[in-house]
Motif scaffolding. Structure first.
Motif, PDB file in Angstrom:
ATOM      1  N   ASP A   7       0.808  -1.224   0.000  1.00 16.46           N
ATOM      2  CA  ASP A   7       0.000   0.000   0.000  1.00 16.46           C
ATOM      3  C   ASP A   7       0.839   1.271   0.000  1.00 16.46           C
ATOM      4  O   ASP A   7       0.281   2.372  -0.006  1.00 16.46           O
ATOM      5  N   VAL A   9       3.304   3.978  -1.866  1.00 16.86           N
ATOM      6  CA  VAL A   9       3.334   4.477  -3.241  1.00 16.86           C
ATOM      7  C   VAL A   9       4.725   5.014  -3.547  1.00 16.86           C
ATOM      8  O   VAL A   9       5.264   5.840  -2.797  1.00 16.86           O
ATOM      9  N   ILE A  33       3.023   0.080  -4.738  1.00 15.86           N
ATOM     10  CA  ILE A  33       2.481   0.601  -5.994  1.00 15.86           C
ATOM     11  C   ILE A  33       3.583   1.471  -6.580  1.00 15.86           C
ATOM     12  O   ILE A  33       4.022   2.428  -5.938  1.00 15.86           O
ATOM     13  N   TYR A  35       5.005   3.772  -9.675  1.00 15.05           N
ATOM     14  CA  TYR A  35       4.906   4.518 -10.927  1.00 15.05           C
ATOM     15  C   TYR A  35       6.298   4.579 -11.540  1.00 15.05           C
ATOM     16  O   TYR A  35       7.264   4.983 -10.875  1.00 15.05           O
ATOM     17  N   ILE A  88      -0.548  11.025  -9.784  1.00 12.35           N
ATOM     18  CA  ILE A  88      -0.303  10.209  -8.588  1.00 12.35           C
ATOM     19  C   ILE A  88      -1.160  10.709  -7.423  1.00 12.35           C
ATOM     20  O   ILE A  88      -1.747   9.926  -6.672  1.00 12.35           O
ATOM     21  N   GLU A  91      -4.810   9.664  -8.048  1.00 14.99           N
ATOM     22  CA  GLU A  91      -5.057   8.222  -7.983  1.00 14.99           C
ATOM     23  C   GLU A  91      -4.729   7.608  -6.623  1.00 14.99           C
ATOM     24  O   GLU A  91      -5.360   6.634  -6.206  1.00 14.99           O
ATOM     25  N   GLN A  92      -3.724   8.180  -5.930  1.00 11.22           N
ATOM     26  CA  GLN A  92      -3.260   7.560  -4.683  1.00 11.22           C
ATOM     27  C   GLN A  92      -3.362   8.473  -3.465  1.00 11.22           C
ATOM     28  O   GLN A  92      -3.416   7.988  -2.336  1.00 11.22           O
TER      29      GLN A  92
END
Length: 304
Positions: A7, A9, A33, A35, A88, A91-92
């Protein structure tokens, strides 16, 4: 825990290949997660004109156990970086780890060429790609990282502050680029530390990147075939090794102890206990000083 970064990022800027890809995959293996950005996609290649793509990296992140998200980004374009960070955030709602691995200068410097003989346009382009991109990315990404305490910024470079401070690194432009990134991490440490985040500079050792393996005419499964021509290549490491260093830092609740420091993957392996894919712990920068630079025959005993 098998996935200590579940969880969390992360953004790995410059994750198309090499260390960036290795870092992204290991963050994914830890459950993050991730990117991943770069200029080489399945539809368009950068001037490197190589087959690796950010989509491939994202797939490897997901296969490793995380969730990879590929976002084509030219980090010299502030508008593209701003859009990346906005995505980002949308979305997060957070960013826990920022890895600045943007480089792009492999074909732009001439070994041992003095500044007055070096191609000026290539030298200045190298500095833009290796330094300006990091500044732009930090400017736009750090407000999101600071929304939650405990964020980590990793500035990727080549060489430790101790080694680079005493050694000329290949050319004026290359040397300046790598020293600048080291200093960037030091400066960020002063700015982020009081605000609850940590910044470090990190270097891999002799990296068996896709380009390095290709230059030596070998693959990862037969890389030792190059040792007859390049004996000190015996200390080399996979990109996943420095990736495990980043994952260990990101999972460390006491990571602030490293704030502002220059670190190496081999150094951190001794602290956190991780290994390279073959189970070894290469300590390239100690080897470089004590064996290679000292003119001794190649022997990795005690160094991996």
């Amino acid at each position: 825990m098998s996935q200590p970064l579940k969880d969390k990022v992360a953004l790995v800027a410059g994750a198309t290949r090499g260390a960036g890809r290795g870092i992204a995959v290991e963050l994914g293996a830890a459950g993050a997660i991730v990117y991943v950005t770069g200029r080489s996609t399945r539809g368009r290649r950068s001037e490197y004109d190589r087959p690796e793509t950010i989509e491939d990296t994202a797939d490897l992140v997901t296969e490793a156990g995380g969730h990879g998200v590929a976002v084509p980004t030219d980090h010299l374009d502030p508008a593209q970086v701003r859009a990346l960070v906005d995505r980002i955030a949308d979305e997060q709602g957070r960013l826990d780890v920022l890895v600045n691995d943007i480089w792009g200068g492999e074909k732009l410097f001439a070994w041992d060429s003095p500044v007055w003989e070096h191609d000026l346009d290539k030298g200045l382009r190298l500095l833009r790609l290796a330094v300006e991109t990091h500044a732009i990315t930090n400017h736009h990404a750090l407000p999101l990282l600071l929304r939650h305490p405990g964020g980590l910024v990793v500035e990727m470079t080549d060489g430790t502050a101790e080694y680079n401070g005493a050694h000329y690194r290949n050319s004026f432009f290359y040397d300046l680029a790598k020293a600048s990134v080291l200093r960037m991490a030091f400066s960020l440490g002063h700015e982020l530390g009081p605000r609850g985040a940590t910044a470090v500079a990190l270097t891999p050792g002799w990296l068996r990147s896709e380009m390095m393996l290709e230059a030596f005419g070998v693959r990862e499964d037969n890389w030792r075939d190059a040792l007859e021509r390049v004996p000190h290549f015996a200390i080399s490491e996979t990109p996943r090794y420095v990736g495990r260093a980043v994952a260990a830092l990101a999972a460390d609740p006491e990571v602030a102890r490293w704030n502002g420091e220059s670190l190496s993957g081999g150094q951190l392996a001794q602290v956190y206990g991780f290994t390279d894919l073959d189970g070894s712990r290469p300590d390239a920068w100690r080897y470089l000083v004590e064996v290679q630079d000292a003119g001794k025959p190649a022997d990795t005993t005690g160094y991996r």
